[in-house]
Motif scaffolding. Structure first.
Motif, short mmCIF file in Angstrom:
data_model
loop_
_atom_site.label_atom_id
_atom_site.label_comp_id
_atom_site.label_asym_id
_atom_site.label_seq_id
_atom_site.Cartn_x
_atom_site.Cartn_y
_atom_site.Cartn_z
N ALA A 144 47.97 18.42 12.15
CA ALA A 144 46.80 17.50 12.68
C ALA A 144 47.69 16.62 13.60
CB ALA A 144 46.38 16.76 11.53
N ILE A 145 46.87 15.64 14.30
CA ILE A 145 47.65 14.65 15.10
C ILE A 145 46.94 13.26 14.38
CG2 ILE A 145 47.85 15.97 17.10
CD1 ILE A 145 45.47 14.93 18.08
N ALA A 146 47.66 12.08 14.76
CA ALA A 146 47.48 10.74 14.31
C ALA A 146 47.98 9.67 15.28
CB ALA A 146 47.76 10.59 12.75
N GLY A 147 47.57 8.65 15.13
CA GLY A 147 48.17 7.55 16.00
C GLY A 147 47.28 6.37 15.91
N GLY A 170 46.27 6.02 18.67
CA GLY A 170 44.92 6.68 18.56
C GLY A 170 44.10 7.04 19.78
N ASN A 171 44.45 6.31 20.89
CA ASN A 171 43.97 6.73 22.02
C ASN A 171 44.51 8.43 22.52
OD1 ASN A 171 44.56 6.87 25.11
ND2 ASN A 171 42.92 5.66 25.47
N ILE A 172 45.76 8.08 22.45
CA ILE A 172 46.65 9.56 22.82
C ILE A 172 45.92 10.56 21.73
CG2 ILE A 172 48.90 10.43 22.57
CD1 ILE A 172 49.94 7.67 23.26
N SER A 173 46.05 10.41 20.70
CA SER A 173 45.50 11.48 19.74
C SER A 173 44.18 11.90 20.22
CB SER A 173 45.41 10.94 18.36
OG SER A 173 46.77 10.44 17.96
N ALA A 174 43.17 11.08 20.63
CA ALA A 174 41.87 11.53 21.03
C ALA A 174 42.02 12.22 22.32
CB ALA A 174 41.06 10.21 21.20
N VAL A 175 42.91 11.87 23.08
CA VAL A 175 42.97 12.33 24.63
C VAL A 175 43.61 13.95 24.27
CG1 VAL A 175 44.17 12.31 26.89
CG2 VAL A 175 43.13 10.37 25.83
N VAL A 176 44.69 13.92 23.49
CA VAL A 176 45.47 15.26 23.14
C VAL A 176 44.66 16.15 22.29
CG1 VAL A 176 47.08 16.25 21.80
CG2 VAL A 176 47.69 14.15 23.06
N ALA A 177 43.50 15.57 21.76
CA ALA A 177 42.63 16.47 21.39
C ALA A 177 41.59 17.29 21.94
CB ALA A 177 41.63 15.87 19.93
#
Length: 354
Positions: free
Chosen positions: A195-198, A203-210
């Motif tokens: 999973a990813i988290a931030g 959190g922005n980076i995690s959303a973009v990476v997803a």
């Protein structure tokens, strides 16, 4: 009353030890001290511990954490987080690594609560407005996440703005996720359980990476978005309500906007910086957490709603008495620590249902 004056003197002298002393005081004492220290903002439901801390910072001429002198901001943020650290949560194995990514050698830190067990992994991207922060500022947050979610955590020390563009930053973070996926056997990761988290910028980076990786074999299985920044273009009600007198200020947002999208001529509604405008269908299930006293509250809640409408399995929770940045306060504030522990456990339960 004499005890209150003693606490006031203590607060003005040192931050780390005095903050812990304030945290141990009953809430009525904290509220009275906040008034004595001159905290005049109309945030009665904000935990009074923060009212005291913020009042002291304001008396010392400090507010926010991202200033025009970004290099000085980095040092001040690290110094403050270091002052708050003591007795880090014990984790069986903590290793500093250097990931050989295509975008360059990238520092990372690996946390494993039980090296003999096969466990899932969370790739973690720290907050700090894309400008400040690093492995050390979020060390305790990662320790607590690893322990209470019972997962491995790989914290990524990605390149910061303004020296690096959003494209460079996201490229590094995507490559770090892919690297973890390609080294599952080496780290004894439960098969495809990454999973990813931030938090905040993370959190922005995690959303973009997803979004960027959703069609890739190494796409995350889930995402944990902690008071995420998801929309650089718009200003919501929470921005105007909470832009002064709290941890994250409207001025901080202005500086971050200048250093991250504006410096690199990226449009404010480009999904690489504003995932709210991206394609949400088919994304990994998301656990979205907001803090009530936060300029970013409304956009985080809106993002969770848009994810649901796009058919993404989503769990949303709002922490009612906490401000932006509270996962960095766990060493000095028991309420923040408990909220973060509860989040770690709840996210793991959410993840286990997938």
């Amino acid at each position: 009353m004499s005890k209150l004056f003693d606490l006031q003197k203590l607060m003005l002298k040192t931050q780390g030890h005095s903050a812990k002393a304030i945290d141990r005081a009953p809430k009525p004492v904290q509220r009275r001290l906040a008034r004595m220290l001159g905290y005049h903002y109309p945030f009665a439901a904000l935990h009074p511990f923060y009212q005291c801390i913020l009042a002291v910072q304001h008396k010392q001429g400090h507010s926010g954490f991202v200033k025009a002198d970004y290099r000085k901001s980095r040092k001040l943020f690290l110094d403050q987080m270091t002052a708050f650290q003591s007795n880090p949560t014990k984790i069986a194995q903590v290793k500093d690594l250097h990931l050989p990514l295509d975008s360059g050698m990238t520092p990372a830190r690996h946390y494993h609560p039980n090296p003999k067990q096969t466990l899932p992994m969370i790739v973690f991207y720290h907050g700090g407005g894309f400008v400040v922060g690093g492995l050390n500022t979020h060390d305790e947050a990662c320790r607590l996440l690893a322990k209470h979610a019972n997962v491995q955590v790989l914290s990524i020390d990605y390149p910061l703005a303004p020296e690096h563009s959003p494209q460079q930053l996201i490229k590094c973070c995507v490559e770090a996720l892919q690297w973890a996926f390609e080294h599952q056997k080496e780290f004894n990761i439960a098969p495809n359980r990454i999973a990813i988290a931030g938090d905040s910028a993370g959190g922005n980076i995690s959303a973009v990476v997803a979004q960027v990786t959703k069609d890739q074999p190494f796409a995350p299985q889930s995402q944990l978005l902690i008071y995420p920044a998801v929309d650089f273009k718009s200003r919501y009600s929470s921005f105007y309500k909470y832009k002064d007198g709290l941890v994250l200020t409207g001025e901080d947002i202005d500086h971050v906007t200048a250093f991250y999208p504006d410096r690199h001529e990226v449009e404010l509604d480009d999904p690489i910086i504003s995932p709210l405008f991206g394609k949400l269908e088919g994304l990994a299930p998301a656990y979205v957490m907001t803090a009530e006293f936060d300029v970013l509250h409304d956009e985080g809640e809106l993002y969770s709603q848009k994810l649901k409408h796009a058919g993404v399995k989503t769990h949303f929770v709002n922490i009612a008495d906490q401000p932006h940045g509270f996962i960095n306060m766990t060493t000095i504030h028991q309420s923040a620590k408990q909220h973060w522990i509860n989040t770690a456990k709840s996210f793991r339960q959410f993840w286990n249902t997938l």
